[in-house]
Design a protein around this motif. Structure first.
Motif, PDB file in Angstrom:
ATOM      1  N   PRO A  16      26.740   9.501   2.820  1.00 20.89           N
ATOM      2  CA  PRO A  16      26.500   8.168   3.142  1.00 20.89           C
ATOM      3  C   PRO A  16      25.943   7.531   1.004  1.00 20.89           C
ATOM      4  O   PRO A  16      26.202   6.416   0.595  1.00 20.89           O
ATOM      5  N   SER A  20      27.688   4.565  -0.751  1.00 22.54           N
ATOM      6  CA  SER A  20      26.797   3.253  -1.781  1.00 22.54           C
ATOM      7  C   SER A  20      27.585   3.099  -2.750  1.00 22.54           C
ATOM      8  O   SER A  20      27.281   2.274  -3.370  1.00 22.54           O
ATOM      9  N   PRO A 366      18.173   5.735  -0.607  1.00 23.86           N
ATOM     10  CA  PRO A 366      18.650   4.509  -0.109  1.00 23.86           C
ATOM     11  C   PRO A 366      17.299   3.866   0.403  1.00 23.86           C
ATOM     12  O   PRO A 366      17.527   2.955   1.376  1.00 23.86           O
TER      13      PRO A 366
END
Length: 457
Positions: A16, A20, A366
């Motif tokens: 993740p 990103s 996030p």
């Protein structure tokens, strides 16, 4: 025993945080592509082999991943051919498709196939993965993304000037200081080959010269000799290995060196225009350097050649490049359509930003706020707040399980979520939410409107 999982050499999984960060780079590049007037297209991951082969030189052809024909791919191979074990002849029988090596040749194919649907000059950008059967090393992978922008249908050198501006603008937005945009012109390289008497060895000459940074002066000279370029010819290009000074002084030296080559002088004229126009416009952060050893080793460049070098403190090589290819669409039957384009090396740019610590902290956050879960009724109340925040563009989520508060707080800390919201019975009765700043530990009891305003900032 279960098989131990693995991935192919030269490929990677992205978690993740990595995705990103990559999306941050892509969105920055994409945004500037669009402000410069480029439109998006996409092409298939694989092409017919004949579309790709022969477009990148012998070295490039060897790095193209071939795809085996489906079914019994050996059915068309006779015993005689099979026994000879000649790779080139055998490959054409068992493989008709290949993974794309870059985005430029597929774009040329696209232009020819859709020539009646597009308006010239046609400005496109394309952000997709490509594949090369290269030896994996730092900053070099077998599967990687390219971010390309090209213009076809215009011979104007203002396009080259614009691409220099585009490179400078993107790297300035990413906060990268000290990149160097290197410029050369294929006509200059042709002119040099002409004046030293090695015109028939142009490709061998440029491929060897392009390796100067990797194998050094002696290595380049050795390769040239092995390719049949004479020692006397190599002696005549000695000044290129010590080509220093300002861009203006380099142009003057080239003007003198290429006095007997009409094509070479044309290249000097084109470079002079690009350099003078760029100087008049100015650059935000990048340096501009005339590099006569820059060749990029590709057969299809016919004019300007561009390459972007990372800051000297990051030892990673080029992070972008491109050039003009006047006759590329001609190989697919569409003559007299000039093109020029550049590419951003996403994976290498990622490594540069990582090494220099240039990723903004917000890129990997996030969620901006986590609502704690104290039970079914409290969770529903919390979700009403989550929904309202999301509608106002605030990244929000509810912890899904009715777990101990310490576990939920640890979850927020581990994920780097800057705020948590506590909504229990008292908050529900008062129609409020308690917002806790995880960094300072301070808490504010807010109604929904104030909570939204506080987190929207």
């Amino acid at each position: 025993m279960a098989q131990k999982p693995s991935i192919a050499k030269g490929t990677r999984d992205f978690g993740p945080e990595e995705v990103s960060k990559r999306n941050y780079i892509i969105s920055t590049i994409k945004g500037h592509f669009e402000t410069f007037g480029f439109m998006p297209i996409e092409t298939p991951s694989f092409e017919n082999s004949e579309t790709l082969m022969g477009k990148y030189g012998d070295e490039g052809d060897r790095l193209i991943f071939k795809i085996l024909n489906s079914g019994d791919y050996l059915a068309k191979v006779g015993d005689e051919l099979y026994q000879k074990k000649e790779a080139a002849a055998l490959t054409s029988k068992i493989s008709e498709k290949a993974l794309r090596y870059d985005l430029t040749v597929p774009f040329a194919r696209y232009v020819v196939m859709h020539q009646n649907e597009i308006d010239l000059p046609f400005k496109r950008y394309q952000i997709q993965p490509v594949w090369r059967a290269d030896r994996p090393q730092k900053g070099r992978f077998r599967e990687f993304f390219q971010c390309d922008a090209d213009v076809v249908g215009s011979t104007s050198l203002w396009q080259e000037v614009e691409f220099v501006q585009l490179y400078d603008t993107v790297f300035a937005s990413l906060g990268v200081d000290g990149v160097t945009i290197k410029l050369n012109n294929r006509k200059i390289l042709s002119g040099i080959a002409e004046v030293i008497g090695a015109k028939d060895k142009l490709i061998d000459f440029t491929v060897a010269l392009d390796k100067l940074d990797k194998i050094g002066e002696d290595g380049v000279k050795k390769e040239m000799l092995e390719k049949g370029i004479t020692a006397s010819a190599i002696e005549k290009v000695q000044p290129l290995f010590d080509f220093k000074g300002s861009n203006t002084s380099k142009l003057e030296s080239l003007q003198s060196m290429l006095a007997t080559s009409e094509e070479g002088l044309k290249g000097v004229e084109e470079l002079s225009f690009i350099l003078s126009a760029t100087e008049a416009l100015g650059l935000k952060k990048a340096n501009l350097d005339l590099d006569v050893t820059l060749a990029r080793g590709l057969n299809y460049y016919t004019g300007a050649i561009i390459e972007v070098a990372a800051p000297q403190s990051v030892k990673i090589g080029s992070i972008g490049g491109g050039g003009r290819y006047d006759d590329l669409t001609g190989i697919f039957g569409l003559k007299d359509v000039s093109g020029v384009g550049i590419s951003f090396g996403l994976d290498r740019i990622y490594l540069v930003l990582e090494e220099l610590g240039l990723f903004p902290p917000s890129v990997t956050t996030p969620s901006e706020v986590l609502f704690l879960n104290f039970g079914q009724n409290e969770a529903l109340y919390g979700l009403k707040g989550v929904k309202a925040l999301r509608e106002n563009g605030v990244k929000s989520e509810l912890y899904p399980d009715d777990a101990k508060m310490k576990k939920q707080m640890n979850y927020a800390n581990k994920r780097g979520i800057p705020f948590v919201v506590l909504a229990g019975e008292s908050e529900m009765e008062q129609g409020t939410y308690t917002l806790k700043d995880m960094a300072s530990g301070t808490q504010d009891k807010l109604n929904l409107t104030d909570l939204i305003e506080k987190l929207k900032r």
